[in-house]
Scaffold this active site. Structure first.
Site, short mmCIF file in Angstrom:
data_model
loop_
_atom_site.label_atom_id
_atom_site.label_comp_id
_atom_site.label_asym_id
_atom_site.label_seq_id
_atom_site.Cartn_x
_atom_site.Cartn_y
_atom_site.Cartn_z
CE1 TYR A 38 0.10 2.04 4.25
CE2 TYR A 38 1.05 -0.15 4.44
CZ TYR A 38 0.87 1.13 4.95
OH TYR A 38 1.46 1.49 6.13
NE ARG A 67 6.98 4.35 0.71
CZ ARG A 67 6.64 5.09 1.77
NH1 ARG A 67 7.54 5.31 2.72
NH2 ARG A 67 5.44 5.61 1.86
CE LYS A 103 3.18 3.20 3.04
NZ LYS A 103 3.58 3.44 4.45
CD GLU A 146 9.54 1.81 10.60
OE1 GLU A 146 9.52 2.75 9.79
OE2 GLU A 146 9.55 0.62 10.24
CG LEU A 183 8.25 2.33 4.86
CD1 LEU A 183 8.08 1.13 3.94
CD2 LEU A 183 6.90 2.97 5.15
#
Length: 286
Positions: free
Chosen positions: A33, A52, A149, A181, A206
């Site tokens: 996504y 990405r 992702k 993160e 990510l």
């Protein structure tokens, strides 16, 4: 008027936006996504998000059902159909729907699923931009390919729920004593000598699009950047802390686990980076 979504080639009302019960995104979280911000009716840093997306689908051997150029056309049409001024465009591509539930990839004739929808959010005028947010820390229990992702977000759901239950705006995930993160963001600190620190890219995190832009914008202004892991102890001793993401741009962090950072106020470097990013967003929006 009911909002419009995009599902496999068609623009349809939300009430009619459906995918198969056999879709592999639903059964296996076998999908990727992206979320792009919309400011004043235009997509923000979208080329970075689409790049990405291309990398992520390549990492799991998933073919996009449309070209990147066509995907952007669909995003723009969805923004227009929903009269979206400020908010987000969510995009998901899965390995499609086979006739049953089999872990192995389906045959080549099974077409990937592509869905998109929009949501409204006034990122620029969010009250938390001025007040800052609190964060809590949680163990990082995710898999080893966080650079992809993936729609497999259960660990992040649990982290974000823990933050919500604690009245915090975000959760920072900890592995081997270091911050990886946030639940949906990239963490930064500003040391006492004004060095901006954020974790280096790798399989552990990510590669955030907003993070990438903020680092570049800071470097262009001769601000000092260190890409390395940092501890919560370093963060608590820092002059400032903040997070970046498409959904908040640059957001100050004023407390971690109930302990104040930087006197409990959003710092001047954070404020300046937010201003710089908003200027960049407006200048490059498409």
């Amino acid at each position: 008027m009911e909002k419009i979504a995009y599902v496999n080639g068609s623009f349809v009302p939300h009430s009619e936006a459906k995918v198969s019960v056999f879709d592999r995104g639903f059964l296996f979280a076998d999908g990727i996504y992206e979320v792009a911000a919309v400011l004043e009716g235009k997509l923000i840093d979208n080329a970075s998000h689409l790049a990405r997306l291309k990398r992520s689908v390549g990492e799991i051997q998933l073919a996009l059902p449309e070209t990147l150029e066509r995907i952007e056309e669909i995003q723009k049409e969805l923004v227009a159909r929903n009269d979206l001024v400020n908010g987000m465009v969510y995009l998901e591509v899965t390995r499609g729907a086979d006739k049953g539930r089999d872990f192995a990839f389906p045959k080549a004739d099974v077409k990937p699923t592509l869905v998109m929808f929009t949501s409204e959010k006034d990122i620029i005028n969010a009250p938390s931009a001025k007040t800052g947010i609190n964060v809590i820390t949680v163990p990082d229990i995710r898999w080893e390919r966080r650079d992809i992702k993936s729609v497999a977000l259960l660990a992040q759901v649990l982290a974000k729920q823990a933050a919500a239950a604690a009245g915090a705006g975000e959760a920072w995930m900890i592995e081997d004593g270091k911050v990886t993160e946030g639940g949906s963001s990239s963490p930064f600190i500003v040391t006492q000598d004004d060095v901006i620190v954020t974790r280096q890219n790798g399989n552990e995190i990510l590669p955030g699009c907003t993070r990438k832009a903020v680092v570049k914008l800071a470097e262009e202004r001769q601000l000092r950047i260190e890409e390395r892991a940092f501890t919560i102890e370093e963060a608590l001793a820092a002059k400032e802390a903040f997070i970046t993401s498409a959904s908040v741009f640059v957001q100050g962090v004023v407390a971690i686990d109930g302990k104040k950072v930087g006197g409990g106020k959003v710092g001047p470097i954070t404020d300046r980076l937010r201003e710089i990013y908003v200027e960049f967003a407006r200048a490059t929006a498409v």
